[in-house]
Design a protein around this motif. Structure first.
Motif, PDB file in Angstrom:
ATOM      1  N   VAL A  12       0.855  -1.183   0.000  1.00 43.78           N
ATOM      2  CA  VAL A  12       0.000   0.000   0.000  1.00 43.78           C
ATOM      3  C   VAL A  12       0.890   1.230   0.000  1.00 43.78           C
ATOM      4  N   THR A  13       0.285   2.373  -0.281  1.00 40.74           N
ATOM      5  CA  THR A  13       1.021   3.635  -0.244  1.00 40.74           C
ATOM      6  C   THR A  13       0.273   4.624   0.633  1.00 40.74           C
ATOM      7  N   VAL A  14       0.966   5.154   1.627  1.00 40.72           N
ATOM      8  CA  VAL A  14       0.415   6.205   2.475  1.00 40.72           C
ATOM      9  C   VAL A  14       1.063   7.519   2.033  1.00 40.72           C
ATOM     10  N   HIS A  15       0.284   8.362   1.377  1.00 38.53           N
ATOM     11  CA  HIS A  15       0.826   9.615   0.837  1.00 38.53           C
ATOM     12  C   HIS A  15       1.147  10.603   1.950  1.00 38.53           C
ATOM     13  N   SER A  16       0.299  10.656   2.973  1.00 38.71           N
ATOM     14  CA  SER A  16       0.550  11.545   4.109  1.00 38.71           C
ATOM     15  C   SER A  16      -0.147  10.993   5.342  1.00 38.71           C
ATOM     16  N   PHE A  17       0.490  11.182   6.486  1.00 34.30           N
ATOM     17  CA  PHE A  17      -0.036  10.747   7.785  1.00 34.30           C
ATOM     18  C   PHE A  17       0.248  11.908   8.736  1.00 34.30           C
ATOM     19  N   ARG A  18      -0.730  12.791   8.862  1.00 37.41           N
ATOM     20  CA  ARG A  18      -0.531  14.021   9.628  1.00 37.41           C
ATOM     21  C   ARG A  18      -1.248  13.937  10.963  1.00 37.41           C
ATOM     22  N   ILE A  19      -0.534  14.222  12.033  1.00 42.72           N
ATOM     23  CA  ILE A  19      -1.116  14.255  13.377  1.00 42.72           C
ATOM     24  C   ILE A  19      -1.691  15.649  13.611  1.00 42.72           C
ATOM     25  N   THR A  20      -2.980  15.721  13.955  1.00 37.60           N
ATOM     26  CA  THR A  20      -3.652  17.019  14.089  1.00 37.60           C
ATOM     27  C   THR A  20      -3.969  17.383  15.536  1.00 37.60           C
ATOM     28  N   ARG A  21      -3.939  16.404  16.437  1.00 31.53           N
ATOM     29  CA  ARG A  21      -4.199  16.689  17.862  1.00 31.53           C
ATOM     30  C   ARG A  21      -3.631  15.563  18.696  1.00 31.53           C
ATOM     31  N   ILE A  22      -2.990  15.938  19.800  1.00 35.14           N
ATOM     32  CA  ILE A  22      -2.494  14.952  20.755  1.00 35.14           C
ATOM     33  C   ILE A  22      -3.070  15.295  22.120  1.00 35.14           C
ATOM     34  N   ALA A  23      -3.888  14.411  22.654  1.00 35.97           N
ATOM     35  CA  ALA A  23      -4.467  14.558  23.998  1.00 35.97           C
ATOM     36  C   ALA A  23      -4.442  13.162  24.612  1.00 35.97           C
ATOM     37  N   MET A  24      -3.258  12.756  25.042  1.00 32.41           N
ATOM     38  CA  MET A  24      -3.042  11.372  25.476  1.00 32.41           C
ATOM     39  C   MET A  24      -4.161  10.856  26.368  1.00 32.41           C
ATOM     40  N   PRO A  25      -4.603   9.625  26.077  1.00 32.97           N
ATOM     41  CA  PRO A  25      -4.006   8.673  25.122  1.00 32.97           C
ATOM     42  C   PRO A  25      -4.549   8.791  23.696  1.00 32.97           C
ATOM     43  N   GLU A  26      -5.307   9.856  23.412  1.00 29.09           N
ATOM     44  CA  GLU A  26      -5.893   9.994  22.081  1.00 29.09           C
ATOM     45  C   GLU A  26      -5.003  10.799  21.146  1.00 29.09           C
ATOM     46  N   VAL A  27      -4.973  10.364  19.888  1.00 29.37           N
ATOM     47  CA  VAL A  27      -4.218  11.056  18.837  1.00 29.37           C
ATOM     48  C   VAL A  27      -5.130  11.177  17.628  1.00 29.37           C
ATOM     49  N   ASP A  28      -5.378  12.407  17.179  1.00 26.74           N
ATOM     50  CA  ASP A  28      -6.181  12.632  15.969  1.00 26.74           C
ATOM     51  C   ASP A  28      -5.269  12.727  14.754  1.00 26.74           C
ATOM     52  N   PHE A  29      -5.794  12.352  13.590  1.00 25.72           N
ATOM     53  CA  PHE A  29      -4.956  12.304  12.388  1.00 25.72           C
ATOM     54  C   PHE A  29      -5.740  12.666  11.134  1.00 25.72           C
ATOM     55  N   GLU A  30      -4.993  12.969  10.088  1.00 19.73           N
ATOM     56  CA  GLU A  30      -5.489  13.049   8.717  1.00 19.73           C
ATOM     57  C   GLU A  30      -4.576  12.182   7.869  1.00 19.73           C
ATOM     58  N   ILE A  31      -5.167  11.304   7.049  1.00 24.94           N
ATOM     59  CA  ILE A  31      -4.389  10.374   6.235  1.00 24.94           C
ATOM     60  C   ILE A  31      -4.874  10.419   4.798  1.00 24.94           C
ATOM     61  N   SER A  32      -3.938  10.398   3.863  1.00 22.16           N
ATOM     62  CA  SER A  32      -4.228  10.221   2.445  1.00 22.16           C
ATOM     63  C   SER A  32      -3.471   8.981   1.988  1.00 22.16           C
ATOM     64  N   CYS A  33      -4.164   8.065   1.289  1.00 23.06           N
ATOM     65  CA  CYS A  33      -3.549   6.780   1.005  1.00 23.06           C
ATOM     66  C   CYS A  33      -4.112   6.145  -0.259  1.00 23.06           C
ATOM     67  N   SER A  34      -3.470   5.063  -0.667  1.00 25.90           N
ATOM     68  CA  SER A  34      -3.905   4.310  -1.844  1.00 25.90           C
ATOM     69  C   SER A  34      -5.048   3.377  -1.483  1.00 25.90           C
ATOM     70  N   LYS A  35      -5.647   2.790  -2.514  1.00 26.74           N
ATOM     71  CA  LYS A  35      -6.686   1.781  -2.288  1.00 26.74           C
ATOM     72  C   LYS A  35      -6.089   0.614  -1.499  1.00 26.74           C
ATOM     73  N   GLY A  36      -6.933  -0.063  -0.733  1.00 29.55           N
ATOM     74  CA  GLY A  36      -6.493  -1.240  -0.014  1.00 29.55           C
ATOM     75  C   GLY A  36      -5.793  -0.975   1.299  1.00 29.55           C
ATOM     76  N   THR A  37      -5.612   0.298   1.645  1.00 31.41           N
ATOM     77  CA  THR A  37      -4.941   0.627   2.910  1.00 31.41           C
ATOM     78  C   THR A  37      -5.915   0.467   4.065  1.00 31.41           C
ATOM     79  N   TYR A  38      -5.506  -0.237   5.093  1.00 36.80           N
ATOM     80  CA  TYR A  38      -6.308  -0.380   6.304  1.00 36.80           C
ATOM     81  C   TYR A  38      -5.848   0.650   7.336  1.00 36.80           C
ATOM     82  N   ILE A  39      -6.721   1.606   7.639  1.00 44.45           N
ATOM     83  CA  ILE A  39      -6.390   2.607   8.643  1.00 44.45           C
ATOM     84  C   ILE A  39      -6.263   1.949  10.010  1.00 44.45           C
TER      85      ILE A  39
END
Length: 240
Positions: free
Chosen positions: A164-191
């Motif tokens: 698979v290809t993950v084009h970007s994996f951006r962390i948008t918020r950290i409030a441990m133990p939670e981490v928010d993200f934005e991801i752009s990826c190819s088909k077949g990628t399991y988040i």
């Protein structure tokens, strides 16, 4: 190049169209397809009608589901091959068998050592071309049977990694133990697998607790319709 989806009615249900649907939480992708197929059949007054989706969303997830009707179903494979974007939340410090909140926690891990810099570095390490191990609770078929059925029946499951290809994996918020993200990826990628691997890369655990698909190729969630909105456009017997 696919034409832009019509975002305003009238939709050409009979001839075939691409519908951008905002899938609600708790519904399977097939729930959405079956609900719309039933309504379209009643609307057109026909016994059979082709409706399909272009890329499964787990029941826990919300967001963009591309639904094709009629002649547009011939383009399902084309749509499935498009890149996708997601937002969501990963909870660190624990793991589940499904890599998300659908299954109970199986193990817990320390998180006190995890820093913001470590989280950013771990996400960066999960970008680019990857050999990803899908969750055993997935619809991937082995010997003609979905993996999740094998897993639930207690069968030993051997999962093969997939490119698979993950084009970007951006962390948008950290409030441990939670981490928010934005991801752009190819088909077949399991988040879910990315959530699991992020926890592993941090010498801890991680599982997916929220997911929303925000884009499929050129189609954004902002142009999507709710199921209820589409049903209002489909009165029975073709009248309305």
């Amino acid at each position: 190049m696919l034409p832009a989806a019509t975002t305003e009615p009238p939709f050409s249900f009979a001839e075939g169209c691409l519908l951008l649907v905002d899938k609600p939480q708790g519904w399977t992708s097939f729930d959405v397809v079956n609900k719309l197929r039933w309504a379209i059949r009643k609307h057109l007054g026909v016994r059979k009608f082709k409706v399909g989706h272009a890329g499964t969303l787990d029941p826990m997830a919300t967001g963009l589901l591309n639904i094709c009707t009629g002649q547009w179903t011939k383009r399902l494979a084309e749509l499935q091959g498009l890149d996708k974007s997601y937002t969501g939340t990963i909870t660190l410090g624990a793991t589940t068998a499904s890599y998300d909140a659908e299954e109970p926690i199986t193990a817990t891990f320390p998180t006190a050592h995890i820093t913001e810099a470590a989280i950013l570095a771990a996400a960066e390490a999960l970008t680019g071309d990857l050999q990803q191990l899908p969750p055993i609770f997935s619809a991937i078929k082995v010997d003609g049977q979905p993996l999740y059925k094998k897993a639930r029946s207690g069968q030993e499951v051997l999962v093969q990694p997939r490119p698979v290809t993950v084009h970007s994996f951006r962390i948008t918020r950290i409030a441990m133990p939670e981490v928010d993200f934005e991801i752009s990826c190819s088909k077949g990628t399991y988040i879910r697998s990315l959530a699991h691997d992020l926890g592993k890369n941090l010498a801890s655990g991680g599982y997916l607790t929220a997911l929303r698909r925000t884009r499929v190729g050129p189609y954004p969630i902002e142009n999507a319709w709710t199921v209820d909105q589409l049903l209002e456009l489909l009165p029975p017997n073709g009248h309305g």
